[in-house]
Each structure stands twice: as structure tokens, then as C-alpha cells.
Design a protein around this motif. Structure first.
Motif, PDB file in Angstrom:
ATOM      1  N   GLY A 134     -27.252  22.477   7.162  1.00 16.47           N
ATOM      2  CA  GLY A 134     -26.791  21.208   6.627  1.00 16.47           C
ATOM      3  C   GLY A 134     -27.891  20.283   6.176  1.00 16.47           C
ATOM      4  N   SER A 135     -29.156  20.706   6.274  1.00 22.17           N
ATOM      5  CA  SER A 135     -30.276  19.839   5.895  1.00 22.17           C
ATOM      6  C   SER A 135     -30.331  19.656   4.379  1.00 22.17           C
ATOM      7  CB  SER A 135     -31.591  20.419   6.414  1.00 22.17           C
ATOM      8  OG  SER A 135     -31.781  21.740   5.953  1.00 22.17           O
ATOM      9  N   PRO A 136     -31.017  18.626   3.881  1.00 24.27           N
ATOM     10  CA  PRO A 136     -31.085  18.353   2.437  1.00 24.27           C
ATOM     11  C   PRO A 136     -31.658  19.530   1.652  1.00 24.27           C
ATOM     12  CG  PRO A 136     -31.959  16.514   3.706  1.00 24.27           C
ATOM     13  CD  PRO A 136     -31.763  17.632   4.677  1.00 24.27           C
ATOM     14  N   ASP A 137     -31.377  19.548   0.356  1.00 26.68           N
ATOM     15  CA  ASP A 137     -31.818  20.658  -0.488  1.00 26.68           C
ATOM     16  C   ASP A 137     -33.331  20.837  -0.463  1.00 26.68           C
ATOM     17  OD1 ASP A 137     -29.216  21.135  -1.163  1.00 26.68           O
ATOM     18  OD2 ASP A 137     -29.286  20.047  -3.076  1.00 26.68           O
ATOM     19  N   PHE A 138     -34.078  19.714  -0.408  1.00 27.89           N
ATOM     20  CA  PHE A 138     -35.531  19.846  -0.441  1.00 27.89           C
ATOM     21  C   PHE A 138     -36.087  20.471   0.837  1.00 27.89           C
ATOM     22  CE2 PHE A 138     -34.706  15.436   0.988  1.00 27.89           C
ATOM     23  CZ  PHE A 138     -35.316  15.465   2.229  1.00 27.89           C
ATOM     24  N   ALA A 139     -35.265  20.546   1.889  1.00 26.85           N
ATOM     25  CA  ALA A 139     -35.722  21.124   3.156  1.00 26.85           C
ATOM     26  C   ALA A 139     -35.220  22.548   3.355  1.00 26.85           C
ATOM     27  CB  ALA A 139     -35.264  20.243   4.319  1.00 26.85           C
ATOM     28  N   LEU A 140     -34.590  23.129   2.338  1.00 26.31           N
ATOM     29  CA  LEU A 140     -34.081  24.497   2.460  1.00 26.31           C
ATOM     30  C   LEU A 140     -35.225  25.485   2.285  1.00 26.31           C
ATOM     31  CD1 LEU A 140     -30.718  24.217   0.466  1.00 26.31           C
ATOM     32  CD2 LEU A 140     -31.088  24.110   2.940  1.00 26.31           C
ATOM     33  N   SER A 141     -35.637  26.098   3.363  1.00 32.29           N
ATOM     34  CA  SER A 141     -36.728  27.066   3.346  1.00 32.29           C
ATOM     35  C   SER A 141     -36.527  28.012   4.523  1.00 32.29           C
ATOM     36  CB  SER A 141     -38.084  26.360   3.448  1.00 32.29           C
ATOM     37  OG  SER A 141     -38.175  25.658   4.671  1.00 32.29           O
ATOM     38  N   PRO A 142     -37.190  29.175   4.539  1.00 32.23           N
ATOM     39  CA  PRO A 142     -37.000  30.113   5.653  1.00 32.23           C
ATOM     40  C   PRO A 142     -37.318  29.507   7.016  1.00 32.23           C
ATOM     41  CG  PRO A 142     -38.106  31.194   3.815  1.00 32.23           C
ATOM     42  CD  PRO A 142     -38.036  29.740   3.481  1.00 32.23           C
ATOM     43  N   ASP A 143     -38.303  28.611   7.088  1.00 25.11           N
ATOM     44  CA  ASP A 143     -38.674  28.035   8.377  1.00 25.11           C
ATOM     45  C   ASP A 143     -37.777  26.872   8.791  1.00 25.11           C
ATOM     46  OD1 ASP A 143     -39.607  26.336   6.425  1.00 25.11           O
ATOM     47  OD2 ASP A 143     -41.709  26.846   6.772  1.00 25.11           O
ATOM     48  N   ALA A 144     -36.764  26.530   7.956  1.00 25.77           N
ATOM     49  CA  ALA A 144     -35.830  25.468   8.333  1.00 25.77           C
ATOM     50  C   ALA A 144     -34.994  25.865   9.543  1.00 25.77           C
ATOM     51  CB  ALA A 144     -34.913  25.123   7.161  1.00 25.77           C
ATOM     52  N   ALA A 145     -34.880  27.163   9.805  1.00 30.32           N
ATOM     53  CA  ALA A 145     -34.116  27.612  10.974  1.00 30.32           C
ATOM     54  C   ALA A 145     -34.747  27.138  12.274  1.00 30.32           C
ATOM     55  CB  ALA A 145     -34.008  29.135  10.974  1.00 30.32           C
ATOM     56  N   CYS A 146     -35.999  26.752  12.243  1.00 27.60           N
ATOM     57  CA  CYS A 146     -36.675  26.227  13.432  1.00 27.60           C
ATOM     58  C   CYS A 146     -36.308  24.767  13.695  1.00 27.60           C
ATOM     59  CB  CYS A 146     -38.187  26.354  13.272  1.00 27.60           C
ATOM     60  SG  CYS A 146     -38.768  28.058  13.058  1.00 27.60           S
ATOM     61  N   GLY A 147     -35.529  24.179  12.798  1.00 31.74           N
ATOM     62  CA  GLY A 147     -35.147  22.781  12.928  1.00 31.74           C
ATOM     63  C   GLY A 147     -35.809  21.930  11.855  1.00 31.74           C
ATOM     64  N   VAL A 148     -35.148  20.851  11.485  1.00 30.27           N
ATOM     65  CA  VAL A 148     -35.652  19.969  10.430  1.00 30.27           C
ATOM     66  C   VAL A 148     -35.514  18.517  10.884  1.00 30.27           C
ATOM     67  CG1 VAL A 148     -35.296  19.130   8.074  1.00 30.27           C
ATOM     68  CG2 VAL A 148     -35.119  21.574   8.556  1.00 30.27           C
ATOM     69  N   ILE A 149     -36.581  17.757  10.700  1.00 31.42           N
ATOM     70  CA  ILE A 149     -36.554  16.306  10.930  1.00 31.42           C
ATOM     71  C   ILE A 149     -36.941  15.638   9.613  1.00 31.42           C
ATOM     72  CG2 ILE A 149     -37.559  14.362  12.176  1.00 31.42           C
ATOM     73  CD1 ILE A 149     -38.146  16.240  14.469  1.00 31.42           C
ATOM     74  N   VAL A 150     -36.098  14.730   9.144  1.00 30.32           N
ATOM     75  CA  VAL A 150     -36.358  14.010   7.895  1.00 30.32           C
ATOM     76  C   VAL A 150     -36.520  12.535   8.223  1.00 30.32           C
ATOM     77  CG1 VAL A 150     -35.521  13.452   5.593  1.00 30.32           C
ATOM     78  CG2 VAL A 150     -34.991  15.680   6.602  1.00 30.32           C
ATOM     79  N   ILE A 151     -37.685  11.998   7.897  1.00 32.47           N
ATOM     80  CA  ILE A 151     -37.971  10.579   8.123  1.00 32.47           C
ATOM     81  C   ILE A 151     -37.964   9.866   6.770  1.00 32.47           C
ATOM     82  CG2 ILE A 151     -39.670   8.905   8.949  1.00 32.47           C
ATOM     83  CD1 ILE A 151     -40.724  11.079  10.823  1.00 32.47           C
ATOM     84  N   TRP A 152     -37.184   8.790   6.693  1.00 32.47           N
ATOM     85  CA  TRP A 152     -37.182   7.951   5.491  1.00 32.47           C
ATOM     86  C   TRP A 152     -37.876   6.636   5.825  1.00 32.47           C
ATOM     87  CZ3 TRP A 152     -35.965  10.601   1.381  1.00 32.47           C
ATOM     88  CH2 TRP A 152     -35.057  11.648   1.459  1.00 32.47           C
ATOM     89  N   THR A 153     -38.890   6.282   5.038  1.00 29.45           N
ATOM     90  CA  THR A 153     -39.579   5.018   5.269  1.00 29.45           C
ATOM     91  C   THR A 153     -38.758   3.869   4.701  1.00 29.45           C
ATOM     92  OG1 THR A 153     -40.856   5.264   3.213  1.00 29.45           O
ATOM     93  CG2 THR A 153     -41.838   6.121   5.240  1.00 29.45           C
ATOM     94  N   ASN A 154     -39.011   2.664   5.194  1.00 26.52           N
ATOM     95  CA  ASN A 154     -38.213   1.503   4.780  1.00 26.52           C
ATOM     96  C   ASN A 154     -38.779   0.864   3.519  1.00 26.52           C
ATOM     97  OD1 ASN A 154     -40.499   0.345   5.839  1.00 26.52           O
ATOM     98  ND2 ASN A 154     -39.493  -0.550   7.620  1.00 26.52           N
ATOM     99  N   ARG A 155     -38.844   1.639   2.463  1.00 21.81           N
ATOM    100  CA  ARG A 155     -39.413   1.139   1.206  1.00 21.81           C
ATOM    101  C   ARG A 155     -38.578   0.020   0.597  1.00 21.81           C
ATOM    102  NH1 ARG A 155     -41.674   6.377  -2.123  1.00 21.81           N
ATOM    103  NH2 ARG A 155     -43.263   6.988  -0.622  1.00 21.81           N
ATOM    104  N   TRP A 156     -37.277  -0.039   0.975  1.00 26.89           N
ATOM    105  CA  TRP A 156     -36.436  -1.068   0.385  1.00 26.89           C
ATOM    106  C   TRP A 156     -36.850  -2.467   0.822  1.00 26.89           C
ATOM    107  CZ3 TRP A 156     -34.777   2.551   3.957  1.00 26.89           C
ATOM    108  CH2 TRP A 156     -34.501   2.088   5.234  1.00 26.89           C
TER     109      TRP A 156
END
Length: 492
Positions: A134-156
């Protein structure tokens, strides 16, 4: 009677009948356009990960002096475990859609030096996918099975701090005969770098202390400051400040062409771990269980009710080990952050074959801890005085109104006149009303009718925690302003 050829005008007044309409609860969420464009809210609505929105991050933020990797460590305690194997060094981390690498240029595993340079204050939202699904498209890779953490900075917020520091260009020396003073600014207790700190530099020309010149410098993203072109023979004082804390003004001798002088601001203190150990099969307190922080000096035994408290723990990643002769030992990883308390509920199994031990780890809300909520809850667990509802229990009940939420609490009686409902104590016939405190302030008095009802005052969806004291004898002194007890409500 109506005569022919005569027009009679009749005035008729119609009174509309009131129609009962159920109250409409409208929840308004402020959504930064940046996160909308990045698909954060769409994934949250349909995704399978765990999503920590700006409101959550703001509530749990550990301060400008804490590193982003420490905050992520706290979040890891709140999500299912990541997949572990010989091929997985740890979850893959992304910052604003860009991969983060560790110090060896590899993914996962060890903390990244880039994350350690990011301040928690720059984090806007976090997505966590324990198995990558279920991770974002940019995080789809073979090593994503190890888990994915996505940090968004507060640019707004108008900040463009890629690595957590202010976008500052340090000065360049121009006078070869003058001196340069340079250094790093850190937190005195944690050694965390402090990018964006304010440095006040005062120079005193030789022999003229009245002609002082003060200038302000901002430390860069690496927490470095620099004072250029200090004339020979001048004296120099420096003072640094950030997060409403500052150092004392210190004298810096300028006796060479280049002077390195580091500054330390005492912002943070040690962290803590508190909790309770119970038997999994019986639910009884486990007395005299040994609880220790592996790799630290902190070590205690549970009391007669199974409670323990480990204080003065230096921030970092640790393992909590719980041992008892009659139960299976438990080891649980935990991240300790300065000035924060991690709360654990440990259920130990006497039969490791049939039942596995259970550890539930939670973070304490800083505001509630500062206002004494957790201390009163622990005291209530020990003495049986008071009823306490946390956010999860409130959400689980799914009550439509606050009075219906409180109506299920032992010792509380709800009485209604039409749509106006009040809460009172069931321990006294004349206690139809109880004092109601909202965020520590007395909002509804027991001794008089109030212009606003409790259901109009606050909705269940807005409540973070509730304390109920059905009688004066059980009510803490800070809420004792009557004889019928008190309801203390803390909003989110």
C-alpha cells in the motif's frame, strides 16, 4: 355573509411547526495543499498503512531540539513490527519522496546521518507501511517488503529546510589580518545539533568598552555559526538562544587567526519509562518483577500493584527487559526521547508454550502529563478512586453525545429534561449535578443551572481524556469545589 360584487380580504397567520432535527456534527480538518498534492490524504482514506497527520505530529512533537530519527523511533513503537530477516536491515525511509541512505550509502538498518540532522520541528506528516504493502508509487521497490517510512516535511509553512536547519550562508572572512571565530551549537544534555539557533555576538574595540557592537547570527543547517573579521585586539562575548532557552553570555578570548568555540544550550532533560506488569492468564499484578533498561543503569522492581517507573534515562534506542522467576522473560525495544515518557503495559505468560507475552507501548501526551493526568490516573489505579477514559476508550464507545459517553461510567447518573441532559453523582440523591472542568478550568457548576449544557460544551470526538470523581472524598484537591465530585474533560 358575503355580498355579491364585494371583495373580502382575510389575513391569515400561519405558525410553522417545529420539526425535530438530529444534531449535525461537522468536523473541519485543515489540510495543507502540499500533502493533498502528494496524495497523503487519498492514501489515508483508502490505504492500509498507519498515517500520522499534521495534527498528530503537532500534538506529539518533542521539540525543536530533538532529531527526526528519534521522533521516527517513537512512531515505530506505535505500529506493527517491521518485517525482519537476514535480507532486511530495516525499513526503507523516504523524505519528501526521496530515499534516505545510511552512512554507508545503503538502505535501511542504521540511522541515517541525514535524519539525525533533521529537526523534529520540520516534520509535517508521516506514513508507515510495516510490510510495504500500500505504500506510494515512488516507494515501490523490491526492498519495500522490509517496510517503508515516508516523512513529509512541513514545507507549507514557508520553510525550505531540507536537512532541518535554516537556509543560512555563513560569512566569508575578507580581512586577512583579522580573526575568525566559529563553532557548533548543541543541546547540553543530548548533544543534538541546534540548526537555526540565534547567536548574539558583541565585540568591544580595544580600550573602549562603551563602543560595543552587537550582531545577530543564525546557525546553519549543520548548527555551525561563524563570526568573521574580528579586529585584532578586540574582545568578544557570545550568547546563543533557541526554543526560548539561552546560554549565559560567555567571554571568548580571540588570540589567534582562527578560534573554534562550541556552545551548548540546556534544552532537554532525560526521558522516562513507566508502566505496569500483569499476569496474562489471570490479570493479577506481577509483584517484584525485575525491569531494567538494557545498556543503561536504570533498573527497578515492580511494586505490590505491578507498577514500575524508570526515570533519568538518557535519550536513545534501548531494550526494556522484564524478568520474574514465575514467568517468561520479555524483551521489548523502545525509543527514549528527552523530556518524554513512554508508557508500557506488560502481560507476562506463566506458560510460554500456550500463551505468548504481550507488550503494549504508548506515548504520553505531553500536555496531559504536564497537567498531572497520568499521575492522578496511576494514583486512581492504586486506590480505586476515580474513573479514567483515554482517547482509545472514548473512540471505542462511539457515543453520540458527551452525556451518553459519561452515562456508562460507574458512579455517574445522567438525567435529561427534553434535550438538556446533565451529569450527576449516583452516590447522593441531591447530587443531580457535578462540577465539570474543561482543560482544568471550571466550566459548569453543580450549584446552579447553566446557560449551556455539557453536550453543547464539547463533543466526544473532541475529547482526549476524561476523569470522573463521583464524590468529594475521591476528588483531587485541584478539582474540589463542591460536594458532588467532578468531571474533568481534556480536549484533543
Amino acid at each position: 355573509d358575503v355580498e355579491s360584487m364585494v371583495t373580502v380580504i382575510i389575513g391569515v397567520e400561519l405558525t410553522p411547526e417545529a420539526v425535530a432535527v438530529a444534531p449535525l456534527n461537522v468536523l473541519i480538518e485543515s489540510r495543507p495543499r502540499f500533502l493533498e498534492d502528494k496524495g497523503f490524504y487519498a492514501r489515508r482514506a483508502h490505504g492500509v498503512g498507519r498515517y500520522f497527520d499534521p495534527q498528530f505530529v503537532e500534538r506529539w512533537n518533542v521539540g525543536t531540539w530533538a532529531r527526526a530519527d528519534e521522533f521516527v523511533g517513537l512512531i515505530k513503537n506505535m505500529v506493527p513490527r517491521f518485517h525482519g530477516s537476514l535480507l532486511c536491515g530495516g525499513p526503507v525511509t523516504y523524505v519528501d519522496g526521496r530515499r534516505v541512505f545510511d552512512d554507508n550509502g545503503q538502505l535501511g538498518g542504521r540511522p541515517s546521518s541525514e535524519l539525525s540532522m533533521m529537526s523534529t520541528y520540520t516534520i509535517g506528516a508521516v506514513e508507515v507501511y510495516s510490510d510495504g504493502f500500500g505504500s506510494p508509487d515512488f516507494a515501490l521497490s523490491p526492498d519495500a517488503a522490509c517496510g517503508v517510512i515516508v516523512i513529509w516535511t512541513n514545507r507549507w509553512r514557508g520553510r525550505t529546510r531540507e536537512l532541518g536547519g535554516a537556509d543560512v550562508d555563513l560569512c566569508e572572512p575578507r580581512d586577512p589580518s583579522a580573526s575568525t571565530v566559529e563553532g557548533t551549537i548543541r543541546d547540553e544534555f543530548t548533544d543534538v545539533l541546534l540548526p537555526g539557533a540565534h547567536v548574539f555576538v558583541t565585540t568591544y574595540p580595544a580600550g573602549n568598552t562603551r563602543a560595543a557592537i552587537t550582531r545577530e547570527i543564525i546557525s546553519d543547517k549543520n548548527a555551525r555559526y561563524r563570526v568573521c573579521d574580528v579586529p585584532e585586539g578586540n574582545t568578544l562575548t557570545i550568547k546563543a538562544s533557541t526554543a526560548e532557552r539561552s546560554t549565559d553570555e560567555v567571554f571568548v578570548p580571540v588570540e589567534a587567526a582562527y578560534v573554534e568555540y562550541d556552545l551548548a544550550i540546556r534544552l532537554a532533560g532525560p526521558g522516562a519509562v513507566v508502566g505496569r506488569v500483569l499476569g496474562l492468564q489471570t490479570g493479577d499484578p506481577v509483584v517484584a518483577a525485575d525491569v531494567r533498561v538494557v545498556g543503561a543503569a536504570a533498573r527497578v522492581q515492580t511494586d505490590e500493584l505491578g507498577f514500575f517507573s524508570l526515570t533519568d534515562v538518557r535519550p536513545g534506542d534501548y531494550e526494556i527487559e522484564v524478568n520474574h522467576l514465575s514467568f517468561e522473560a520479555i524483551t521489548q525495544p523502545v525509543s527514549i526521547v528527552a523530556d518524554r515518557t513512554v508508557e508500557m503495559s506488560v502481560s507476562m505468560s506463566a506458560d510460554p508454550i500456550e500463551l505468548a507475552p504481550i507488550v503494549v507501548t504508548a506515548l504520553r501526551d505531553r500536555r496531559l502529563e504536564r497537567r498531572g493526568y497520568y499521575e492522578r490516573r496511576t494514583r486512581g489505579d492504586r486506590t480505586g478512586q476515580g474513573q479514567f477514559l483515554g482517547a482509545e476508550a472514548i473512540d471505542r464507545r462511539g457515543a453520540a453525545t458527551t452525556t451518553s459517553l459519561l452515562g456508562d461510567v460507574a458512579g455517574v447518573r445522567v438525567s435529561c429534561s427534553g434535550r438538556n441532559c446533565v451529569v450527576g453523582s449516583s452516590r447522593g440523591a441531591d447530587c443531580r449535578r457535578m462540577n465539570v472542568y474543561l482543560n482544568g478550568t471550571l466550566a459548569l457548576r453543580e450549584s446552579r443551572g447553566n446557560a449551556i449544557s455539557l453536550d453543547e460544551l464539547v463533543r466526544p470526538s473532541e475529547i482526549e481524556a476524561v476523569e470522573v470523581y463521583p464524590g468529594a472524598s475521591s476528588t483531587p484537591a485541584e478539582f474540589l469545589d463542591g460536594r458532588c465530585g467532578a468531571v474533568v474533560i481534556w480536549t484533543r
